[in-house]
Structure formats: structure tokens, C-alpha cells
Design a protein around this motif. Sequence first.
Motif, PDB file in Angstrom:
ATOM      1  N   ILE A 130       2.201  22.083 124.370  1.00  0.00           N
ATOM      2  CA  ILE A 130       2.754  23.434 124.241  1.00  0.00           C
ATOM      3  C   ILE A 130       1.838  24.258 123.360  1.00  0.00           C
ATOM      4  N   ILE A 131       1.427  25.431 123.878  1.00  0.00           N
ATOM      5  CA  ILE A 131       0.536  26.345 123.162  1.00  0.00           C
ATOM      6  C   ILE A 131       1.229  27.690 123.041  1.00  0.00           C
ATOM      7  N   THR A 132       1.285  28.240 121.835  1.00  0.00           N
ATOM      8  CA  THR A 132       1.831  29.582 121.635  1.00  0.00           C
ATOM      9  C   THR A 132       0.684  30.581 121.516  1.00  0.00           C
ATOM     10  N   THR A 133       0.929  31.816 121.939  1.00  0.00           N
ATOM     11  CA  THR A 133      -0.114  32.837 121.997  1.00  0.00           C
ATOM     12  C   THR A 133      -0.272  33.545 120.652  1.00  0.00           C
ATOM     13  N   GLY A 134      -1.310  34.376 120.580  1.00  0.00           N
ATOM     14  CA  GLY A 134      -1.571  35.165 119.384  1.00  0.00           C
ATOM     15  C   GLY A 134      -3.058  35.292 119.138  1.00  0.00           C
ATOM     16  N   GLU A 135      -3.404  35.927 118.032  1.00  0.00           N
ATOM     17  CA  GLU A 135      -4.807  36.055 117.654  1.00  0.00           C
ATOM     18  C   GLU A 135      -5.445  34.683 117.500  1.00  0.00           C
ATOM     19  N   GLU A 136      -4.681  33.742 116.955  1.00  0.00           N
ATOM     20  CA  GLU A 136      -5.118  32.354 116.832  1.00  0.00           C
ATOM     21  C   GLU A 136      -4.082  31.473 117.530  1.00  0.00           C
ATOM     22  N   PRO A 137      -4.296  31.136 118.805  1.00  0.00           N
ATOM     23  CA  PRO A 137      -3.315  30.313 119.529  1.00  0.00           C
ATOM     24  C   PRO A 137      -3.032  29.013 118.791  1.00  0.00           C
ATOM     25  N   ASN A 138      -1.771  28.615 118.819  1.00  0.00           N
ATOM     26  CA  ASN A 138      -1.338  27.451 118.055  1.00  0.00           C
ATOM     27  C   ASN A 138      -0.848  26.354 119.000  1.00  0.00           C
ATOM     28  N   VAL A 139      -1.399  25.163 118.852  1.00  0.00           N
ATOM     29  CA  VAL A 139      -0.953  24.001 119.636  1.00  0.00           C
ATOM     30  C   VAL A 139       0.159  23.332 118.841  1.00  0.00           C
ATOM     31  N   ILE A 140       1.405  23.574 119.240  1.00  0.00           N
ATOM     32  CA  ILE A 140       2.537  23.058 118.469  1.00  0.00           C
ATOM     33  C   ILE A 140       3.016  21.702 118.966  1.00  0.00           C
ATOM     34  N   LEU A 141       2.574  21.296 120.145  1.00  0.00           N
ATOM     35  CA  LEU A 141       2.904  19.977 120.683  1.00  0.00           C
ATOM     36  C   LEU A 141       1.706  19.505 121.505  1.00  0.00           C
ATOM     37  N   ARG A 142       1.271  18.276 121.246  1.00  0.00           N
ATOM     38  CA  ARG A 142       0.041  17.792 121.882  1.00  0.00           C
ATOM     39  C   ARG A 142       0.299  16.475 122.619  1.00  0.00           C
ATOM     40  N   GLN A 143       0.180  16.514 123.962  1.00  0.00           N
ATOM     41  CA  GLN A 143       0.273  15.303 124.780  1.00  0.00           C
ATOM     42  C   GLN A 143       1.518  14.484 124.430  1.00  0.00           C
ATOM     43  N   GLU A 144       2.676  15.154 124.413  1.00  0.00           N
ATOM     44  CA  GLU A 144       3.904  14.505 123.984  1.00  0.00           C
ATOM     45  C   GLU A 144       4.751  14.084 125.190  1.00  0.00           C
ATOM     46  N   THR A 145       5.394  12.904 125.098  1.00  0.00           N
ATOM     47  CA  THR A 145       6.270  12.414 126.163  1.00  0.00           C
ATOM     48  C   THR A 145       7.700  12.191 125.681  1.00  0.00           C
ATOM     49  N   ASP A 146       7.936  12.293 124.383  1.00  0.00           N
ATOM     50  CA  ASP A 146       9.274  12.084 123.824  1.00  0.00           C
ATOM     51  C   ASP A 146      10.133  13.318 124.111  1.00  0.00           C
ATOM     52  N   THR A 147      11.132  13.175 124.994  1.00  0.00           N
ATOM     53  CA  THR A 147      11.955  14.320 125.397  1.00  0.00           C
ATOM     54  C   THR A 147      12.785  14.873 124.240  1.00  0.00           C
ATOM     55  N   THR A 148      13.209  14.021 123.322  1.00  0.00           N
ATOM     56  CA  THR A 148      13.977  14.495 122.158  1.00  0.00           C
ATOM     57  C   THR A 148      13.137  15.427 121.300  1.00  0.00           C
ATOM     58  N   LEU A 149      11.897  15.038 121.052  1.00  0.00           N
ATOM     59  CA  LEU A 149      10.994  15.883 120.266  1.00  0.00           C
ATOM     60  C   LEU A 149      10.667  17.172 121.013  1.00  0.00           C
ATOM     61  N   ILE A 150      10.527  17.086 122.334  1.00  0.00           N
ATOM     62  CA  ILE A 150      10.231  18.281 123.133  1.00  0.00           C
ATOM     63  C   ILE A 150      11.381  19.277 123.042  1.00  0.00           C
ATOM     64  N   HIS A 151      12.614  18.796 123.180  1.00  0.00           N
ATOM     65  CA  HIS A 151      13.778  19.683 123.077  1.00  0.00           C
ATOM     66  C   HIS A 151      13.863  20.321 121.687  1.00  0.00           C
ATOM     67  N   ARG A 152      13.586  19.555 120.660  1.00  0.00           N
ATOM     68  CA  ARG A 152      13.640  20.100 119.303  1.00  0.00           C
ATOM     69  C   ARG A 152      12.559  21.162 119.098  1.00  0.00           C
ATOM     70  N   THR A 153      11.392  20.923 119.665  1.00  0.00           N
ATOM     71  CA  THR A 153      10.305  21.908 119.550  1.00  0.00           C
ATOM     72  C   THR A 153      10.660  23.205 120.277  1.00  0.00           C
ATOM     73  N   ILE A 154      11.290  23.090 121.445  1.00  0.00           N
ATOM     74  CA  ILE A 154      11.704  24.292 122.185  1.00  0.00           C
ATOM     75  C   ILE A 154      12.707  25.102 121.369  1.00  0.00           C
ATOM     76  N   ASP A 155      13.654  24.416 120.721  1.00  0.00           N
ATOM     77  CA  ASP A 155      14.651  25.110 119.896  1.00  0.00           C
ATOM     78  C   ASP A 155      14.004  25.846 118.736  1.00  0.00           C
ATOM     79  N   GLU A 156      12.882  25.330 118.227  1.00  0.00           N
ATOM     80  CA  GLU A 156      12.228  25.931 117.062  1.00  0.00           C
ATOM     81  C   GLU A 156      11.276  27.066 117.428  1.00  0.00           C
ATOM     82  N   LEU A 157      11.041  27.276 118.713  1.00  0.00           N
ATOM     83  CA  LEU A 157      10.155  28.373 119.114  1.00  0.00           C
ATOM     84  C   LEU A 157      10.749  29.715 118.716  1.00  0.00           C
ATOM     85  N   SER A 158       9.894  30.624 118.257  1.00  0.00           N
ATOM     86  CA  SER A 158      10.353  31.958 117.852  1.00  0.00           C
ATOM     87  C   SER A 158       9.271  32.982 118.155  1.00  0.00           C
TER      88      SER A 158
END
Length: 583
Positions: A130-158
Motif C-alpha cells: 500500500i502506497i499513499t500519495t503526496g510530495e513524498e509517497p509513503n509505503v505504509i505496507l510492504r509485501q504483506e499477506t496478513d489480512t488482520t494487519l491489512i484491515h487495521r492499516t486500512i482503518d488507519e488511513l487518513s
Amino acid sequence: MGFSQLIFLWTLIFPMIVLIYYFFRKKYKDQIISSALFWEEVMQETRVSPYLKHLQRNALLYLQLLALLLFTLALMNPFIKKSEVAGEQVIWIVDTSATMLAGKESSIFEHHKKEMKSLVSEIEGRPLTIITTGEEPNVILRQETDTTLIHRTIDELSVTYEEEQLSKAFDVAQAFVGGAATSIYLFTDSVERNELPIESEYVKWIVKGSDSDVENVAITKFTATEGNGQTIALVQIVNETELDKELTLSIMDEHEETIQEESLSIEANGEMTLTYEQLPLSSILTAKIEVSDDYGVDNEISTIVGGGQSEIIVDRQMHALVQKGFQALNTNVKIVQSDQLQTMGEDGVIVTNQTDLLESSENRVILIGRDDQVSEEVRSLVDVSADPLFAFSQLEDVYVSAIYPPFEEFETIATIADKPFIQRSNRGDIVILADIESTDWPLHPSFPLFLWSLQNEFQECLQSLGTFKPNESRAISLVGDDWTIYSDEDEYITTIEDPGRFKAPIKPGLYTIQSENDEKRFLVQLSNQERSIQKGSSFELGQIQSHGENVSSNESLLPWILFIILMLLVIEWEVQRRRGFAN
């Protein structure tokens, strides 16, 4: 649903032939009529919908036709998309710009987060980035397969309120692709197909855009200046809808008290610029509109009003039009000999072409031309960026015949034929890389407006840090350490460890930066790009290739169709058995 063998569509002619044959097949039925008196009535009933009567009397026809149609359908090999996710890995690029907050019942951003959660189950063990946009794009999740962590990361997106800068996010995503077949999802509001890099045969783009019509009325520009014991403010409002809009414009002072209020009507796709004079003195002004639209972030904007006009010190050797231009805007203008500019105090702004003053002078400098270089011919028109300095001055029609070489370390905010024309130094000096006599700029209304914008920008910087974009990084001049940023509600934001690498807060608004002995204010404002809503769409682009073969995630319906045909044949056999095979 789709079909992989549409070439067999012609086989539909066989069921049609059978049906037509059945309609015109002669079939007789013995019928006893009790009296010749009823003959005519019976004949009339026979002639009513004879074709339908044929169908009603023969259940086998239905079964045979249905089986034949399903055979034809099976030849065309129908399929459904079991999952939109294809390839060996998945990348999500999430647009976190301010326009993602637009929406009717819910924002585009919240809608996309729901889509992300529904897609998690379709990833099926593939690694997700998962990559978020901006002046400096941020890789907030890298090559992840854990669905629990993926769901938590989606909830934290802002939302970060920055410009999306999609091209930079694309570059980061390409670094993860390599030679692996990849599905790249772009969650945004609007993007054109030609903006997507489709050179790689290993990438499929799935764009999730904003399909709904979002209405937007925005304050695109607001600035104010103080003079003669009063405040003058300029407001620009744009209506991006197809309807005339009624709105209420309010201007508030630093105590959030309304000092000007007006009901306005703006026509569809219209724009209006309003000027308000004789407003009460205030160090901060806020303009706000109340209007029925789907994007409220751009309905409010603030500006810092300077405390009196700063002194403008003009080099005597500068063109007379430059001198007259500043004198028309500011009564506190000094015309000084070139050799006396070094001795000026720190409160004024120097207008000159002496390049060495950029380093040797403590004053802010407006450099028009250069005395250390030779100009070169260009003969072209000006192309400006979305910098606030050009909020009220349009330079696109200005013709320039020659420019000077640029400063490599300065930021370019306007160009000519892809060459720098206007630059800004790290401390805020403005450099115009052309002599005024080499342009027709003074003949345009944008010339005095640009000088007014220059004066207003430097005036703000005397008592504040100026205006920043959300999350903008900029080197600023702060003496000492231990500077702390607070919001307008006195909420602690962060502490600045290195003033040379100042980073503005994310959320637009008024902020205060404090040290033990000093205090300054600054504004965080949306860029002009984030004050405009573009209608988008969802689409797919590209075909994933892996080892020379297309990667498909389609599920064939052929087994199910064959099973239904088998059941029909069993039913048909049973119907025939009960009627008797001899019949």
C-alpha cells in the motif's frame, strides 16, 4: 459475465429453426361437438392464438428448446470474474489529497476504504503493498499477506490534504513490480488514462475513481492588506456546478467576529472577484461561504494581514517603470544609489539587479535581472505554476525576448520555453531572470498586480512565517532552538528540532510557532488544485503477461451449464416415459 468463444454465436440459428418448424407443423386433434350450433364457436376458439396453444400442449418442446439453447451457450464458453485481482502480487496506490473528502452521503475516501476491505478477501494470499500519495509517497505496507494487519492499516488511513502528485507514487510502485505480474489499484477521484504508465507488460491498472457528480463552490483566492488605518480584502469565488448557486459570504476577524456579511448569487460555472474596503483593522482575516455543495473543505480560507506597509528600497539604476510601479502601490518607497544598498536596515525590501545582495544583505531582495551574467534570447511566452504569488496576476500573455541563467539551488515558479523565469530562494527572495525592458510586461494589467502580490508576500513574512501547503517542507529562518507549533485552539502539534527542515502541519488552518522569546504565526492552506473537483470514472487498463501468457482470473460456467443440460435430459426422458414412447 463474458464469453470467450463468441464465434459460436451463429449456432443460435438451430433453436430458431426448431421453433419455426414446430409452429408450422400440421397437427390434428379429434374433437366431438354436441351440436352443429356450437361449430362456429368451437372454430373461433381454435383460431385464437394457435401458436401459443401448440406450446401449451407440448412440454417436451420447452425442454428440448431449453436444452438446445444451453448447448449453444456452452459452445460460447461463458465465464464470470471470480476475482478482479490477478497476477502474483497486488499494489494499492491510495490518493490522500483533500479532494478525496468530497462526496454526497459519504466521502470518496470512505467509499474507497470500504472497497479496499471488500478486496482483501480476493487477494487470496498474494502479497499486498500500500502506497499513499503526496510530495513524498509513503509505503505504509510492504509485501504483506496478513489480512488482520491489512484491515487495521486500512482503518488507519487518513487524508493528508496534500496534492496527490500521482506521478511520484507511480514511480514508487514501479520499483516494486520488477518482473512479477502485478495488479495495481489506484484509489483516487479522477485520473486520465494517458497519465498511467502502461509500458510494462507485467502490470494491469485498475482505477477506482469517483463516478458520482460532485457539486463544488469554492473560495479560490483571498488576500488582504492594511493601509491608511483600514484593511482592504480581495475574495475570489468559483462555481463549478451546472446550476446557479445562492450563498452567504462572511469575513471574520481574529476574534471570529463577523465584520462583513453579504448574500450573493453566482451563475453556473461562473467566477466572481469581490473587493472590500474600509474593513476594521485585524491581524488575521477569515473568509467563509455558506452554500449547498458536496465539498466543504474549500469553503473557508484565512489570510494574515501585515501590520503596515514595509519600506521598499529601489535601486536607482532600475527601470523607471519598476520605480513608478512600487510608488503607485506604496507611499513608503525610497530610491537609493546602488552603492548605498548594503547599508540599508533590515526592515525594508530591496529591489535591484545586484546579485551579490542575495547573500550579503540581511534584507529580503527582489532581484530583477542580473548584473553578473549575460542574457540569452528566448522570444516566448510565460508559463506560471500554481504559486500563490500569481493568485491575481496572469502572466501567460507576457512576452519575453531574453532571460538570464537561473540559480540552480532556487525554486522555479514560472518558466519560459521550459527555462526558469521567476525563482524563489530558500529564505524567500524573489528573482526575475529578465530585464523589464526585455519584456512587454508593463503593458499588461498583471504587472501592477504582481508587484502588489510581491509587496503583500514580503509584508506577511515580516511578522509571520507566511503561508504553507499541507505537509510542505521548507527551509525557514528561525533563530535559536526549541520552537514549538500550536494550533489556533492552543493544541500542541509538534516541536521543531531543525528549523532548516521545517515541515508544515497536515490540516489547513492558522498555527503559532513559539520559542522562549519569540512567537510567529503562519497559515496552512490548500493549494489551488485541491480547491477544484474533477469528475472521474473507474476503468481497467493493460493486460498482465506472465512468461508470455495472459494471466486470467476468470471462472468458466461450462460445468454448471453441462449439469443443467443433463438434468433437462433426465426430465425430458421422464416426460416421454409417462406419455408413452409410442406417442
